[in-house]
Scaffold this active site. Structure first.
Site, short mmCIF file in Angstrom:
data_model
loop_
_atom_site.label_atom_id
_atom_site.label_comp_id
_atom_site.label_asym_id
_atom_site.label_seq_id
_atom_site.Cartn_x
_atom_site.Cartn_y
_atom_site.Cartn_z
N CYS A 17 -2.89 4.94 2.70
CA CYS A 17 -4.03 4.04 2.53
C CYS A 17 -4.94 4.10 3.76
O CYS A 17 -4.49 3.94 4.89
CB CYS A 17 -3.56 2.61 2.30
SG CYS A 17 -4.89 1.48 1.84
N CYS B 77 -5.96 1.71 -2.55
CA CYS B 77 -5.07 2.88 -2.71
C CYS B 77 -4.24 2.83 -3.99
O CYS B 77 -3.57 3.80 -4.32
CB CYS B 77 -4.15 3.03 -1.50
SG CYS B 77 -2.90 1.76 -1.33
N CYS C 200 0.82 -1.21 0.00
CA CYS C 200 0.00 0.00 0.00
C CYS C 200 0.85 1.26 0.00
O CYS C 200 2.06 1.22 0.26
CB CYS C 200 -0.88 0.05 1.26
SG CYS C 200 -2.08 -1.29 1.40
N CYS D 128 -2.52 -2.97 -3.53
CA CYS D 128 -3.80 -2.79 -2.86
C CYS D 128 -4.82 -2.26 -3.86
O CYS D 128 -4.53 -1.36 -4.64
CB CYS D 128 -3.61 -1.82 -1.70
SG CYS D 128 -5.14 -1.19 -0.97
#
Length: 202
Positions: free
Chosen positions: A49, A79, A45, A76
């Protein structure tokens, strides 16, 4: 190296206090400085995030998305740390891999949404479209399959088997098992034992 599992020899760096505070605070000011990956979920991430912070011991820090991808982590979906959209089939693949490994742990739709960065409604819809069943149905299928193995190969009590495969109570275990297999766990065990006995005596 599996496409869905982090490279254990390329684990990145443990977050220092500054990086960890950025992760906990979802600080966008650090987005150009590093990416963080979570070994238990296999995803990475941006620092910004918006999700509950993972356990610090499970986090590795990489200088950019390319290094995290090289280490075997997936971006992810929420994000988008690599600035590209993760295909839905790969996203669902991450979740099924997690369920296959952690079926004995508490797994709910909200828990999956938290781990894999998506709304419960969207996750449920995409999962069903890709996997052909809901996340709950997939969890039940895996748990029942693992229960069948234990019923066939061990003399464990029903309560022990139910607990070992992630069911919170024996009645619920029996209900789900019968719905999916067509017999109760006890009947399944008796049938299997008779089958083995017949094979041995023939």
């Amino acid at each position: 190296m599996s496409a869905n599992k982090p490279d254990r020899e390329n684990v990145g760096l443990a977050p220092d206090d500054e990086a960890w505070q950025a992760i906990v605070a979802c600080d966008a000011a650090y987005n150009d400085r590093f990416r963080y990956a979570v070994r238990t979920t296999g995803i990475f991430c941006r620092p910004s995030c918006r999700s509950r912070a993972p356990k610090r011991d499970n986090v590795s820090v990489y200088p950019d998305a390319a290094r995290a991808l090289e280490a075997g982590y997936r971006p992810c979906k929420r994000c988008r740390p690599s600035d590209t959209k993760l295909p839905d089939d790969e996203w669902v693949g991450q979740m099924t891999d997690y369920i296959d490994r952690c079926y004995d742990e508490p797994i709910t739709l909200d828990r999956l949404a938290e781990l894999y960065r998506g709304s419960p409604y969207h996750l449920h819809r995409v999962f069903k479209r890709i996997a052909g069943m809901t996340p709950v149905e997939y969890v039940q299928r895996i748990r029942v399959a693992r229960a069948q193995e234990r019923l066939a190969d061990t003399e464990l009590a029903m309560s022990d088997i139910a607990r070992a495969v992630g069911f919170g109570s024996v009645p619920y275990f029996i209900t789900v098992f019968k719905q999916r297999v067509g017999t109760t766990p006890s009947e399944y065990r008796r049938q299997h034992r008779r089958s083995i006995y017949a094979e041995v005596t023939e």
